[in-house]
Design a protein around this motif. Structure first.
Motif, PDB file in Angstrom:
ATOM      1  N   TYR A 198     -18.663  73.526  16.736  1.00 52.29           N
ATOM      2  CA  TYR A 198     -19.686  74.488  16.326  1.00 52.29           C
ATOM      3  C   TYR A 198     -19.973  75.500  17.441  1.00 52.29           C
ATOM      4  O   TYR A 198     -20.121  76.691  17.182  1.00 52.29           O
ATOM      5  CB  TYR A 198     -20.980  73.772  15.905  1.00 52.29           C
ATOM      6  CG  TYR A 198     -21.018  73.439  14.425  1.00 52.29           C
ATOM      7  CD1 TYR A 198     -21.547  74.324  13.497  1.00 52.29           C
ATOM      8  CD2 TYR A 198     -20.509  72.226  13.954  1.00 52.29           C
ATOM      9  CE1 TYR A 198     -21.584  74.019  12.146  1.00 52.29           C
ATOM     10  CE2 TYR A 198     -20.540  71.909  12.602  1.00 52.29           C
ATOM     11  CZ  TYR A 198     -21.083  72.811  11.705  1.00 52.29           C
ATOM     12  OH  TYR A 198     -21.101  72.514  10.365  1.00 52.29           O
TER      13      TYR A 198
ATOM     14  N   ASP B 266     -22.467  77.555   7.965  1.00 56.52           N
ATOM     15  CA  ASP B 266     -22.862  76.296   8.603  1.00 56.52           C
ATOM     16  C   ASP B 266     -22.059  75.102   8.114  1.00 56.52           C
ATOM     17  O   ASP B 266     -22.336  73.968   8.493  1.00 56.52           O
ATOM     18  CB  ASP B 266     -24.361  76.046   8.375  1.00 56.52           C
ATOM     19  CG  ASP B 266     -25.186  76.844   9.372  1.00 56.52           C
ATOM     20  OD1 ASP B 266     -24.694  77.040  10.503  1.00 56.52           O
ATOM     21  OD2 ASP B 266     -26.280  77.286   9.013  1.00 56.52           O
ATOM     22  N   SER B 267     -21.058  75.358   7.276  1.00 47.41           N
ATOM     23  CA  SER B 267     -20.312  74.245   6.679  1.00 47.41           C
ATOM     24  C   SER B 267     -18.966  74.033   7.349  1.00 47.41           C
ATOM     25  O   SER B 267     -18.339  74.984   7.821  1.00 47.41           O
ATOM     26  CB  SER B 267     -20.056  74.524   5.199  1.00 47.41           C
ATOM     27  OG  SER B 267     -21.257  74.627   4.507  1.00 47.41           O
ATOM     28  N   ILE B 268     -18.543  72.781   7.318  1.00 40.23           N
ATOM     29  CA  ILE B 268     -17.175  72.456   7.705  1.00 40.23           C
ATOM     30  C   ILE B 268     -16.336  72.655   6.439  1.00 40.23           C
ATOM     31  O   ILE B 268     -16.614  72.038   5.415  1.00 40.23           O
ATOM     32  CB  ILE B 268     -17.065  71.005   8.194  1.00 40.23           C
ATOM     33  CG1 ILE B 268     -18.058  70.758   9.338  1.00 40.23           C
ATOM     34  CG2 ILE B 268     -15.653  70.694   8.629  1.00 40.23           C
ATOM     35  CD1 ILE B 268     -18.202  69.293   9.708  1.00 40.23           C
ATOM     36  N   VAL B 269     -15.347  73.547   6.500  1.00 41.04           N
ATOM     37  CA  VAL B 269     -14.557  73.812   5.293  1.00 41.04           C
ATOM     38  C   VAL B 269     -13.168  73.198   5.340  1.00 41.04           C
ATOM     39  O   VAL B 269     -12.502  73.088   4.317  1.00 41.04           O
ATOM     40  CB  VAL B 269     -14.452  75.321   4.983  1.00 41.04           C
ATOM     41  CG1 VAL B 269     -15.795  75.877   4.571  1.00 41.04           C
ATOM     42  CG2 VAL B 269     -13.898  76.091   6.166  1.00 41.04           C
ATOM     43  N   SER B 270     -12.733  72.791   6.519  1.00 44.62           N
ATOM     44  CA  SER B 270     -11.422  72.169   6.601  1.00 44.62           C
ATOM     45  C   SER B 270     -11.322  71.371   7.897  1.00 44.62           C
ATOM     46  O   SER B 270     -11.916  71.746   8.906  1.00 44.62           O
ATOM     47  CB  SER B 270     -10.336  73.250   6.546  1.00 44.62           C
ATOM     48  OG  SER B 270      -9.118  72.748   7.022  1.00 44.62           O
ATOM     49  N   MET B 271     -10.599  70.269   7.821  1.00 45.97           N
ATOM     50  CA  MET B 271     -10.333  69.485   9.022  1.00 45.97           C
ATOM     51  C   MET B 271      -8.928  68.951   8.907  1.00 45.97           C
ATOM     52  O   MET B 271      -8.454  68.666   7.810  1.00 45.97           O
ATOM     53  CB  MET B 271     -11.261  68.272   9.096  1.00 45.97           C
ATOM     54  CG  MET B 271     -12.518  68.509   9.846  1.00 45.97           C
ATOM     55  SD  MET B 271     -13.193  66.924  10.320  1.00 45.97           S
ATOM     56  CE  MET B 271     -14.856  67.413  10.549  1.00 45.97           C
ATOM     57  N   GLN B 272      -8.279  68.781  10.045  1.00 47.13           N
ATOM     58  CA  GLN B 272      -6.961  68.175  10.048  1.00 47.13           C
ATOM     59  C   GLN B 272      -6.751  67.502  11.391  1.00 47.13           C
ATOM     60  O   GLN B 272      -6.726  68.156  12.431  1.00 47.13           O
ATOM     61  CB  GLN B 272      -5.891  69.262   9.823  1.00 47.13           C
ATOM     62  CG  GLN B 272      -4.484  68.737   9.752  1.00 47.13           C
ATOM     63  CD  GLN B 272      -3.991  68.572   8.318  1.00 47.13           C
ATOM     64  OE1 GLN B 272      -4.767  68.494   7.382  1.00 47.13           O
ATOM     65  NE2 GLN B 272      -2.692  68.524   8.151  1.00 47.13           N
TER      66      GLN B 272
ATOM     67  N   ILE C  75      -7.490  67.452  16.894  1.00 47.91           N
ATOM     68  CA  ILE C  75      -8.064  67.696  15.573  1.00 47.91           C
ATOM     69  C   ILE C  75      -8.448  69.162  15.467  1.00 47.91           C
ATOM     70  O   ILE C  75      -8.881  69.767  16.450  1.00 47.91           O
ATOM     71  CB  ILE C  75      -9.271  66.765  15.314  1.00 47.91           C
ATOM     72  CG1 ILE C  75      -9.717  66.826  13.860  1.00 47.91           C
ATOM     73  CG2 ILE C  75     -10.448  67.088  16.252  1.00 47.91           C
ATOM     74  CD1 ILE C  75     -10.663  65.713  13.458  1.00 47.91           C
TER      75      ILE C  75
ATOM     76  N   LEU D  44     -15.505  61.700  17.369  1.00 50.71           N
ATOM     77  CA  LEU D  44     -15.479  62.658  16.270  1.00 50.71           C
ATOM     78  C   LEU D  44     -16.762  63.492  16.256  1.00 50.71           C
ATOM     79  O   LEU D  44     -16.725  64.718  16.099  1.00 50.71           O
ATOM     80  CB  LEU D  44     -15.323  61.882  14.964  1.00 50.71           C
ATOM     81  CG  LEU D  44     -14.890  62.649  13.741  1.00 50.71           C
ATOM     82  CD1 LEU D  44     -13.574  63.362  13.983  1.00 50.71           C
ATOM     83  CD2 LEU D  44     -14.744  61.684  12.565  1.00 50.71           C
ATOM     84  N   TRP D  45     -17.913  62.822  16.462  1.00 51.41           N
ATOM     85  CA  TRP D  45     -19.191  63.578  16.465  1.00 51.41           C
ATOM     86  C   TRP D  45     -19.183  64.578  17.616  1.00 51.41           C
ATOM     87  O   TRP D  45     -19.611  65.719  17.461  1.00 51.41           O
ATOM     88  CB  TRP D  45     -20.417  62.669  16.583  1.00 51.41           C
ATOM     89  CG  TRP D  45     -20.472  61.500  15.623  1.00 51.41           C
ATOM     90  CD1 TRP D  45     -20.903  60.236  15.911  1.00 51.41           C
ATOM     91  CD2 TRP D  45     -20.112  61.471  14.233  1.00 51.41           C
ATOM     92  NE1 TRP D  45     -20.809  59.434  14.798  1.00 51.41           N
ATOM     93  CE2 TRP D  45     -20.320  60.157  13.758  1.00 51.41           C
ATOM     94  CE3 TRP D  45     -19.609  62.420  13.341  1.00 51.41           C
ATOM     95  CZ2 TRP D  45     -20.064  59.776  12.442  1.00 51.41           C
ATOM     96  CZ3 TRP D  45     -19.338  62.039  12.018  1.00 51.41           C
ATOM     97  CH2 TRP D  45     -19.570  60.742  11.597  1.00 51.41           C
TER      98      TRP D  45
ATOM     99  N   HIS E 115     -11.573  77.875   1.013  1.00 53.33           N
ATOM    100  CA  HIS E 115     -12.852  77.200   0.752  1.00 53.33           C
ATOM    101  C   HIS E 115     -14.054  77.898   1.372  1.00 53.33           C
ATOM    102  O   HIS E 115     -15.179  77.448   1.215  1.00 53.33           O
ATOM    103  CB  HIS E 115     -12.787  75.752   1.240  1.00 53.33           C
ATOM    104  CG  HIS E 115     -11.806  74.922   0.487  1.00 53.33           C
ATOM    105  ND1 HIS E 115     -12.014  74.536  -0.816  1.00 53.33           N
ATOM    106  CD2 HIS E 115     -10.591  74.441   0.826  1.00 53.33           C
ATOM    107  CE1 HIS E 115     -10.971  73.847  -1.237  1.00 53.33           C
ATOM    108  NE2 HIS E 115     -10.086  73.774  -0.254  1.00 53.33           N
TER     109      HIS E 115
ATOM    110  N   VAL F 113     -17.053  67.542  16.684  1.00 54.39           N
ATOM    111  CA  VAL F 113     -17.694  68.428  15.706  1.00 54.39           C
ATOM    112  C   VAL F 113     -18.759  69.289  16.394  1.00 54.39           C
ATOM    113  O   VAL F 113     -18.826  70.506  16.182  1.00 54.39           O
ATOM    114  CB  VAL F 113     -18.301  67.620  14.535  1.00 54.39           C
ATOM    115  CG1 VAL F 113     -19.205  68.492  13.675  1.00 54.39           C
ATOM    116  CG2 VAL F 113     -17.189  67.019  13.681  1.00 54.39           C
ATOM    117  N   ASP F 114     -19.571  68.685  17.261  1.00 58.34           N
ATOM    118  CA  ASP F 114     -20.594  69.454  17.987  1.00 58.34           C
ATOM    119  C   ASP F 114     -19.953  70.563  18.812  1.00 58.34           C
ATOM    120  O   ASP F 114     -20.396  71.709  18.793  1.00 58.34           O
ATOM    121  CB  ASP F 114     -21.399  68.542  18.921  1.00 58.34           C
ATOM    122  CG  ASP F 114     -22.373  67.668  18.147  1.00 58.34           C
ATOM    123  OD1 ASP F 114     -22.640  68.009  16.967  1.00 58.34           O
ATOM    124  OD2 ASP F 114     -22.858  66.658  18.701  1.00 58.34           O
TER     125      ASP F 114
ATOM    126  N   ARG G 142      -6.247  76.516   3.658  1.00 60.27           N
ATOM    127  CA  ARG G 142      -7.415  75.765   3.178  1.00 60.27           C
ATOM    128  C   ARG G 142      -8.722  76.346   3.699  1.00 60.27           C
ATOM    129  O   ARG G 142      -9.719  76.395   2.991  1.00 60.27           O
ATOM    130  CB  ARG G 142      -7.294  74.289   3.577  1.00 60.27           C
ATOM    131  CG  ARG G 142      -6.291  73.539   2.713  1.00 60.27           C
ATOM    132  CD  ARG G 142      -6.511  72.043   2.806  1.00 60.27           C
ATOM    133  NE  ARG G 142      -5.984  71.465   4.028  1.00 60.27           N
ATOM    134  CZ  ARG G 142      -4.767  70.926   4.147  1.00 60.27           C
ATOM    135  NH1 ARG G 142      -3.958  70.888   3.121  1.00 60.27           N
ATOM    136  NH2 ARG G 142      -4.371  70.417   5.290  1.00 60.27           N
TER     137      ARG G 142
END
Lengths: 245, 273
Positions: free
Chosen positions: B258, B233-239, B226, B250-251, B121, B254-255, B117
C-alpha cells in the motif's frame, strides 16, 4: 455486472445449500494409477482431479538437468469433456500454462529437491470434471501423489479456494460462484509449517475481507488436511488387511 | 508436451547469492538501496507513433515498451455490452542472457495475465463505453515488449500498460452497409479513470526480511516473491510467484504494498501530465 441464473446467497445459505465456511463433499483416494510411482484422486464436490507422479527419475534431455537439485515439471490439463459448456480444446491454453507454473511453484517449497541432483520429478494433473476450484483440487491431488510416491517432503500442500459472493467471504467456490462472484482467491497451505505456497487473487477485495479470506482458507486447508491424512493411511491399512488374510 | 512447465534456465552463483542474502540481512542491498527503496522509475508516453497508444517504462535498468492497437471484434458472450481487452507479453531475446527466441514461455504468459487481471478488475478502463452495437465492440490489444530484463518485469510492464492505455486514442467507428469500420483519421481519447489505476507492487522475501522492487540478481536469491496490485483502496490482483509466505509475512507485504503503491502512483500521475 453479470447476473447469476440463481441467487448465490440467500439468508446465509449458498445456492447449493452450504454455509459460507463449508467445503463441498471432499473425497480423496491414493494409489489410483498402478503404473505411476505415486497417484491420487481428489474431488471437491463435482470437481475431480487425478494426479500421477513419475520420479525421481533420470532427466531427459540430460543438458537440462541441474547439478545441485532435481528439476520438477508440472502439467495441469483439463480434459476436453471436463467442462459444462462446449468441448474444451485439448491444446494447452495460456490459462493452463500459467496454472502449471503456479502449481509447480506451490509444490517446490515442500520437496527436498536438493536430495536428487541431476534427476527430475514429473507431476501430471488431469481435470476430468470441472466445477470450480480446479487448481486447488489439483494441488491437493499433486501433493498427495508425491507423498504416495515416497518423495521426501517438508509437509503436504493443501489447496482450497475462497471467494467473495455478495460481499461475503465463502470457502471452496463452485463453478457458479466462480463465474458470478466478485472475487476469487486460490490458496495453497502447508498445515504443519504454516506456510502459504500458492496465492492468487482477483476481483476487488478490501484489506479486511482479504485478511478474513486468508483465515478462512487456512481453516479450510486444515479440514482437508485431516481427510488427506486419512486417505494416505487408508492405503496402508488396506495392505495390512491383505497381508493378514 | 508443450504445456509442461519448463525449468529455471536462470541461475546465479552460490557465492553471489550468499552475498546478496547476507547484505539484505544487514539492511542494505547489492545495488546500494535500502530494503523498501524503489529503483529510479521513469515513464514516457507516445514513444511509437504507429500505435494507437504507447509508453515506455524504466525501472532501474528494466525496460518495457507497451503498445496498444485498437481493433474491432465480437464481445465475450457473458459480457455482451463491454469491449474486450487482450494483453500479450513478449520477453525479447534481447532482454537477458536467459531469454530465448520462440513463442511466449510460461514467464511471459504469467506476466501478461497478471497485468491483464489488474486492469480488468480495477475499473481503470471503462469497458462499457467500448461497445459499439449488439455484436461489435472495440478490442484493445495491449502488447508488452520487454527490451531489457533486470528484474521486476511485472511492476514495469504494468506501469507501461497503464501509461499506454492512458495515451490511447480510439479511432471512431463508422457504420455503413458493409458493416462497421475504424476511421483512424478521427480519434478520441480512450475512456479511462486515472483515480482507479491498478498499481502492481512486487515484494521479495529473504529469510524473513521484506524488500521491494527486487532486481534480477535478487530475484534469483529470494525465499519468496509476491505481486500485489492495488486500485483505489482495494486489492484487485495478487500472484505469489516464488517460494512461500507465512501469514505474518503476508500482512507485512500487504502493508508495504500500500505504501509503495502511493509512490508509484505519484510517478505515473506526474509522467502523464
Amino acid at each position: 455486472m453479470k447476473q447469476p441464473p440463481v441467487p448465490l446467497l440467500v439468508e446465509g445459505r449458498r445456492a447449493d445449500g452450504r454455509a459460507p465456511d463449508q467445503m463441498r463433499d471432499v473425497r480423496i483416494s491414493v494409489g489410483v494409477i498402478s503404473n505411476a510411482d505415486g497417484s491420487a484422486m481428489v474431488s471437491y464436490g463435482n470437481t475431480t482431479a487425478v494426479a500421477a507422479v513419475y520420479g525421481p527419475r533420470e532427466m531427459h534431455p540430460r543438458h537440462l538437468s541441474l547439478p545441485d537439485k532435481a528439476v520438477m515439471r508440472v502439467r495441469y490439463h483439463m480434459a476436453p469433456f471436463s467442462t459444462k459448456d462446449e468441448r474444451k480444446n485439448p491444446a494447452p491454453s495460456r490459462r493452463e500454462i500459467e496454472i502449471s507454473k503456479v502449481l509447480r511453484e506451490a509444490l517446490e517449497p515442500a520437496i527436498f529437491l536438493e536430495q536428487f541432483p541431476r534427476s527430475r520429478i514429473d507431476v501430471f494433473v488431469e481435470i476430468v470434471q470441472a466445477d470450480g476450484s480446479t487448481r486447488v483440487a489439483s494441488l491437493t491431488a499433486a501433493s498427495l501423489a508425491l507423498a504416495d510416491a515416497g518423495v521426501p517432503m517438508r509437509d503436504l500442500v493443501i489447496g482450497v479456494s475462497v471467494g467473495l459472493v455478495n460481499g461475503v467471504v465463502v470457502l471452496d467456490l463452485n463453478g457458479l460462484e466462480d463465474n458470478y462472484g466478485e472475487g476469487d482467491m486460490p490458496v495453497g497451505y502447508m498445515p504443519n509449517l504454516g506456510r502459504i505456497t500458492l496465492l492468487q487473487l482477483d476481483g476487488a477485495w478490501s484489506r479486511d475481507r482479504f485478511a478474513e479470506a486468508v483465515k478462512l482458507a487456512v481453516k479450510g486447508a486444515e479440514y482437508v488436511y485431516g481427510k488427506a491424512r486419512e486417505a494416505l493411511k487408508a492405503k496402508y491399512f488396506e495392505i495390512a488387511e491383505e497381508v493378514a488374510k | 508436451m508443450a504445456s509442461i512447465s519448463p525449468y529455471g534456465k536462470r541461475f546465479i552463483s552460490y557465492i553471489r547469492q550468499s552475498q546478496i542474502r547476507r547484505l539484505v540481512g544487514s539492511g542494505v542491498r547489492i545495488d546500494g538501496r535500502t530494503p523498501h527503496q524503489l529503483r529510479d522509475v521513469s515513464i514516457r508516453t507516445n514513444v511509437v507513433n504507429t500505435a494507437d497508444g504507447s509508453a515506455e517504462a524504466l525501472l532501474g535498468k528494466t525496460r518495457v515498451v507497451a503498445g496498444v492497437k485498437v481493433g474491432l471484434g465480437q464481445p465475450f458472450p457473458d459480457t455482451p455490452d463491454e469491449g474486450v481487452l487482450i494483453v500479450n507479453a513478449e520477453i525479447l531475446p534481447h532482454a537477458s542472457p536467459y531469454s530465448e527466441i520462440g513463442p511466449p514461455d510460461e514467464t511471459a504468459i504469467e506476466l501478461a495475465r497478471v497485468v491483464d487481471r489488474g486492469i480488468r478488475h480495477s475499473g481503470f478502463v471503462d469497458f462499457k463505453k467500448l461497445a459499439i452495437d449488439q455484436n461489435k465492440v472495440y478490442v484493445l490489444w495491449v502488447d508488452l515488449y520487454v527490451l531489457n530484463d533486470d528484474g521486476n518485469l511485472v511492476d514495469a510492464a504494468n506501469l507501461a500498460a497503464l501509461a499506454a492505455l492512458r495515451s490511447t486514442m480510439l479511432p471512431s467507428a463508422v457504420k455503413d452497409e458493409a458493416g462497421v469500420k475504424l476511421d483512424r483519421n478521427n480519434k478520441t481519447a480512450l475512456p479511462s479513470d486515472l483515480s482507479k489505476a491498478p498499481i502492481a507492487v512486487s515484494i521479495g522475501k529473504i529469510d524473513s526480511r521484506i524488500i521491494v522492487d527486487p532486481n534480477l540478481e535478487e530475484e534469483l536469491s529470494l525465499d519468496g516473491r509476491i505481486t500485489i496490485t492495488i486500485a483505489q483502496d482495494s486489492i484487485v490482483s495478487m500472484q505469489k510467484t516464488a517460494g512461500y509466505f507465512t501469514e505474518q509475512e503476508l500482512w507485512q507485504a500487504v502493508d508495504l504494498a500500500y505504501s509503495i503503491r502511493d509512490k508509484l502512483r505519484d510517478v505515473l500521475l506526474k509522467s502523464l501530465v
